[in-house]
Design a protein around this motif. Structure first.
Motif: not given
Ligand code: ADP
Ligand code: MG
Length: 244
Positions: A209-218
């Motif tokens: 579904l998604f092409k990109k991921v943005i990861v947010i940390s703790e």
């Protein structure tokens, strides 16, 4: 290149609790983005910032070249146009549904935009069909199942035909068939050129579904951005950051 949405050095806290720390993002028209991160990392807050529901303590949010803040959104015309172009499906559908029946719920947005009743009716019919909920149109939203509520909430946002669709954990609490349906629908919506930004930790349903991921940390900051396949196949990274 111009970006549809840009966040520059955004900080946000709730009465001393950090929620977002130095967020810099550039989102292009037509992107499909999964926003992932552990509980409390700031995913929901980031969606609220993008939707102009809360405003940064520091930094800027720019949508299509215009800054989104308390001042610009206090202009009714600007605010209307902005909310027409950017739609938000809440994590908790109950917080979003307040009309006496499903028809009224989906008609609410277009009526707020002063659309002709004919146009409102067409849009409601299209959205009822798209979400396969025509049989629910006279029902009271409050008494629907979780999955049905989610579909009504999505229909109520799609009836404005927004360019950007933001969703907070849309797969949460849904059965497998409804998840598959929603995944297919969001894929179609993205193929039609809409930008999709979705906070999720449901790995099973984000592939394809998604092409990109943005990861947010703790630590409430963006620690990685990039191609979905690359990030979700990086086991050591996911384990280290409490994402798996
Ligand atoms: N209304 C609120 N009041 C105080 N703190 C909040 C509120 N909403 C969220 N927070 C805090 O802000 C941080 C980020 O929360 P949130 O954006 O909801 O994270 P996520 O959606 O990734 O779980 C968390 O530490 C959370 O406890
Ligand atoms: Mg959240």
């Amino acid at each position: 290149m111009t970006h549809l949405i840009e966040l520059q050095k955004v900080f946000f806290q709730y009465k001393g609790n950090h929620a977002l720390q130095n967020i810099n993002l550039k989102i292009q028209e037509g992107d499909s983005i999964a926003l992932i991160g552990p509980n409390g990392s700031g995913k929901s807050t980031l969606l609220k910032i993008i939707n102009g529901i809360v405003f940064p303590d520091k930094g800027q949010v720019v949508f299509d070249g215009q800054e989104i803040n308390a001042k610009t959104l206090s202009n009714t015309n600007f605010s209307k146009q902005f909310h027409k172009r950017v739609g938000f499906v809440f994590q908790n559908s109950d917080a979003q549904l307040f009309c006496p029946n499903v028809y009224e719920e989906i008609a609410f947005g277009p009526r707020q935009m002063q659309m002709e009743e004919n146009e409102v009716n067409n849009r409601v019919s299209d959205c009822l069909k798209m979400l396969l909920i025509e049989h629910l149109k006279h029902r009271e939203p409050y008494h629907l199942s979780e999955g049905e509520k989610r579909k009504v909430a999505l229909a109520a946002v799609l009836s404005l035909n927004p360019e950007v669709l933001t969703l907070d954990e849309p797969m949460d609490g849904l059965d497998p068939r409804t998840k598959r349906f929603l995944k297919e629908l969001l894929t179609q919506i993205n193929k039609a050129g809409k930008t999709i930004i979705c906070a999720t930790h449901d790995f099973e349903y984000i592939q394809g579904l998604f092409k990109k991921v943005i990861v947010i940390s703790e630590d409430h900051t963006v620690i990685r951005e990039g191609n979905l396949e690359e990030i979700i196949s990086d086991e050591p990274f996911l384990l280290k950051h409490n994402l798996k």
